[in-house]
Write an enzyme that holds these catalytic residues in place. Structure first.
Site, PDB file in Angstrom:
ATOM      1  N   ASP A  18       0.984  -1.073   0.092  1.00  0.00           N
ATOM      2  CA  ASP A  18       0.112   0.095  -0.034  1.00  0.00           C
ATOM      3  C   ASP A  18       0.991   1.317  -0.090  1.00  0.00           C
ATOM      4  OD1 ASP A  18      -1.989  -1.673  -0.078  1.00  0.00           O
ATOM      5  OD2 ASP A  18      -2.486  -1.692   1.850  1.00  0.00           O
ATOM      6  N   GLN A 259      13.150   1.677  -3.313  1.00  0.00           N
ATOM      7  CA  GLN A 259      12.098   1.189  -4.632  1.00  0.00           C
ATOM      8  C   GLN A 259      13.041   1.273  -5.854  1.00  0.00           C
ATOM      9  OE1 GLN A 259       8.682   3.380  -4.415  1.00  0.00           O
ATOM     10  NE2 GLN A 259       7.448   1.671  -4.146  1.00  0.00           N
ATOM     11  N   ARG A 275       5.293 -10.631  -5.976  1.00  0.00           N
ATOM     12  CA  ARG A 275       4.058 -10.980  -5.260  1.00  0.00           C
ATOM     13  C   ARG A 275       3.179  -9.570  -5.214  1.00  0.00           C
ATOM     14  NH1 ARG A 275       6.296 -10.558   1.331  1.00  0.00           N
ATOM     15  NH2 ARG A 275       5.630  -8.359   1.389  1.00  0.00           N
ATOM     16  N   GLU A 277       1.033  -6.421  -5.383  1.00  0.00           N
ATOM     17  CA  GLU A 277       0.554  -5.569  -6.788  1.00  0.00           C
ATOM     18  C   GLU A 277       1.728  -4.930  -7.244  1.00  0.00           C
ATOM     19  OE1 GLU A 277      -3.037  -3.127  -6.112  1.00  0.00           O
ATOM     20  OE2 GLU A 277      -3.868  -4.734  -5.018  1.00  0.00           O
ATOM     21  N   ASP A 278       2.509  -4.182  -6.437  1.00  0.00           N
ATOM     22  CA  ASP A 278       3.455  -3.080  -6.980  1.00  0.00           C
ATOM     23  C   ASP A 278       4.653  -4.111  -7.486  1.00  0.00           C
ATOM     24  OD1 ASP A 278       4.066  -0.501  -7.527  1.00  0.00           O
ATOM     25  OD2 ASP A 278       5.726  -0.682  -5.890  1.00  0.00           O
ATOM     26  N   SER A 279       5.161  -4.877  -6.777  1.00  0.00           N
ATOM     27  CA  SER A 279       6.318  -5.687  -7.121  1.00  0.00           C
ATOM     28  C   SER A 279       6.002  -6.347  -8.726  1.00  0.00           C
ATOM     29  CB  SER A 279       7.164  -6.747  -6.282  1.00  0.00           C
ATOM     30  OG  SER A 279       5.926  -7.446  -5.741  1.00  0.00           O
TER      31      SER A 279
HETATM   32  O1  TRH Z   1       3.905  -5.940   0.292  1.00  0.00           O
HETATM   33  P1  TRH Z   1       3.127  -6.602  -0.586  1.00  0.00           P
HETATM   34  O2  TRH Z   1       2.857  -7.855  -0.220  1.00  0.00           O
HETATM   35  O3  TRH Z   1       1.834  -5.702  -0.776  1.00  0.00           O
HETATM   36  C1  TRH Z   1       0.739  -6.121  -0.667  1.00  0.00           C
HETATM   37  C2  TRH Z   1      -0.343  -5.927  -1.881  1.00  0.00           C
HETATM   38  O4  TRH Z   1       0.100  -4.714  -2.448  1.00  0.00           O
HETATM   39  C3  TRH Z   1      -1.547  -6.276  -1.719  1.00  0.00           C
HETATM   40  O5  TRH Z   1      -2.570  -5.670  -2.584  1.00  0.00           O
HETATM   41  C4  TRH Z   1      -1.863  -5.149  -0.285  1.00  0.00           C
HETATM   42  O6  TRH Z   1      -3.224  -5.215  -0.009  1.00  0.00           O
HETATM   43  C5  TRH Z   1      -1.145  -5.824   0.908  1.00  0.00           C
HETATM   44  O7  TRH Z   1       0.170  -5.521   0.444  1.00  0.00           O
HETATM   45  C6  TRH Z   1      -1.552  -5.411   2.205  1.00  0.00           C
HETATM   46  O8  TRH Z   1       3.698  -6.697  -2.186  1.00  0.00           O
HETATM   47  P2  TRH Z   1       4.144  -5.453  -3.193  1.00  0.00           P
HETATM   48  O9  TRH Z   1       2.551  -4.955  -3.789  1.00  0.00           O
HETATM   49  O10 TRH Z   1       4.798  -5.925  -4.302  1.00  0.00           O
HETATM   50  O11 TRH Z   1       4.751  -4.238  -2.379  1.00  0.00           O
HETATM   51  C7  TRH Z   1       5.976  -4.343  -2.074  1.00  0.00           C
HETATM   52  C8  TRH Z   1       6.795  -3.168  -2.068  1.00  0.00           C
HETATM   53  O12 TRH Z   1       7.880  -3.120  -1.435  1.00  0.00           O
HETATM   54  C9  TRH Z   1       6.780  -2.581  -3.652  1.00  0.00           C
HETATM   55  O13 TRH Z   1       6.575  -1.215  -3.680  1.00  0.00           O
HETATM   56  C10 TRH Z   1       8.369  -2.912  -4.043  1.00  0.00           C
HETATM   57  C11 TRH Z   1       8.791  -2.535  -2.627  1.00  0.00           C
HETATM   58  N1  TRH Z   1      10.202  -3.332  -2.418  1.00  0.00           N
HETATM   59  C12 TRH Z   1      11.340  -2.332  -2.048  1.00  0.00           C
HETATM   60  O14 TRH Z   1      11.156  -1.070  -2.370  1.00  0.00           O
HETATM   61  N2  TRH Z   1      12.442  -2.955  -1.691  1.00  0.00           N
HETATM   62  C13 TRH Z   1      12.574  -4.376  -1.709  1.00  0.00           C
HETATM   63  O15 TRH Z   1      13.754  -4.540  -1.466  1.00  0.00           O
HETATM   64  C14 TRH Z   1      11.528  -5.109  -1.921  1.00  0.00           C
HETATM   65  C15 TRH Z   1      11.813  -6.549  -1.808  1.00  0.00           C
HETATM   66  C16 TRH Z   1      10.431  -4.493  -2.250  1.00  0.00           C
END
Ligand code: TRH
Length: 381
Positions: A18, A259, A275, A277-279
């Protein structure tokens, strides 16, 4: 002209998705659209993990052109003049009562938009843009759905992203410097995987399969529950920098990186496990084969999301490639049978990389989410 002041509210439920999405949204609005953006966040400690500039103790601070405000409870007193022209509540988080009342008391009601979760399901285009009146106050909010199809809000993509990614992938020196900065040795003929996933109880057979690979394989896993579980398999402490494994496999634990560096990791690896949404979206822009694990939801809602995306994504693949990809993704999400499907998936790696480029181009044609959102808010009601 778009309204000039935007307030974005972000409630960090768990994980980083989020805040990851809100941070991209806020930055892009400020930097590319020259808007005055305030981002309200209820968990600055989580925010700090993806943006080291953030001071969790500061009530107000600035980072990358965005004013970041700590969203405390109770919310401070707020007047109608404090309310922005556009108010975004991300993922339908509940706006603070005093802010909501100040919105209603404003001479001209602000544009109120809920930016929703990402899904490839068919119903999304039908719900994108719909309005919902607030039952108690003279306010109406609109739903803005990201998506993979015409008629949706599209995907987050910064200006110049495809060019930056291609330049990096064509630049061996930049890649070598990137690996060195992460403490990862030069790649040689190693196959490199990034693995960002929810804790998976049954990853051992997959690790064993990787140990038996013909080619050396390095699995780069961020610090967290899954890394610790992998460490236990090899009797190692899974702290950032640790390397362990057997046979052809080296697992290396990475710190959680900022990021933009995470993007580079996706660009530099041969295969990315992602996993949420964003990644997941970032891996699609990386132009490399990917394996996706949706965020787990009640009543198996994530399986519908998975199948809906597979349906769209596999449309451009041949039947064998589509089957191998779907088998691997489904197995990864069922947390069983991954080892049996890995070889077939890997055998189509080149075809998946070609497909990933085409897919990224197709997604770009939808326009980027932030520009679509600005146009959406500019349209008279
Ligand atoms: O953390 P997430 O599992 O997020 C999830 C989903 O967005 C879901 O829809 C939401 O409802 C839930 O959280 C609560 O995975 P996601 O979406 O990939 O987000 C991870 C974020 O972390 C993304 O912006 C990439 C960032 N990231 C980094 O900045 N550095 C890193 O080393 C890694 C591994 C990830």
């Amino acid at each position: 002209m778009p309204a000039s002041r935007w307030d974005i509210f972000c409630s960090v439920v768990d994980n980083f998705g989020d805040i990851g999405i809100c941070w991209r949204l806020a930055r892009q609005l400020a930097v590319e659209h020259d808007l005055v953006v305030r981002l309200w966040v209820d968990d600055l400690a989580s925010f700090r993990r993806i943006n080291p500039d953030i001071d969790p103790a500061a009530a107000v601070q600035h980072s990358r052109g965005v004013e970041v405000c700590r969203w405390d409870a109770p919310f401070p007193a707020v007047t109608p003049d404090d309310v922005a022209d556009v108010v975004i509540d991300t993922f339908a988080c509940t706006l603070p009562e005093p802010y909501l009342h100040a919105m209603a008391a404003r001479r001209e009601a602000p544009r109120w938009v809920t930016v929703e979760h990402l899904s490839a399901e068919d119903w999304v285009a039908g719900c994108h843009g719909l309005a919902s009146p607030q039952p108690q106050l003279p306010l109406s909010r609109h739903f803005f759905f990201p998506g993979f199809a015409p008629g949706t809000g599209g995907l987050l993509r910064e200006r110049g992203l495809p060019e930056a990614r291609r330049a990096f992938q064509a630049d061996a020196t930049a890649q070598a410097a990137f690996w060195a900065g992460l403490g990862v040795p030069p790649a040689g003929d190693e196959l490199r995987l990034s693995l960002f996933a929810y804790d998976c109880a049954d990853s051992v057979p997959l690790l064993r399969r990787w140990e038996g690979s013909a080619r050396p394989l390095r699995c780069l896993v961020p610090d967290g529950a899954l890394a610790r579980r992998m460490g236990e398999v090899y009797g190692a402490e899974a702290v950032p920098g640790a390397c362990f494994g057997a046979g052809a496999l080296t697992v290396q634990v990475l710190p959680f990186v900022e990021q933009d560096r995470y993007d580079r990791l996706l660009w530099a690896c041969d295969v990315n496990f992602v996993r949420g949404e964003d990644s997941f979206v970032r891996a699609q822009w990386a132009g490399r084969p990917l394996v996706w694990q949706p965020y787990r939801q009640d009543e198996d809602a994530h399986s519908h999301k998975l199948e809906a995306f597979l349906h769209r994504y596999c449309a451009g693949l041949g039947p064998l490639e589509a089957a191998a990809l779907s088998d691997m993704w489904r197995a990864w999400n069922r947390e069983t049978g991954m080892a049996a499907h890995w070889d077939a998936f890997l055998a189509h790696r080149v075809a998946y990389a070609v497909h990933a480029e085409l897919w990224a181009r197709q997604m770009s044609d939808l326009g980027d989410l932030v520009t679509n959102l600005v146009f959406f808010c500019r349209k008279p009601l």
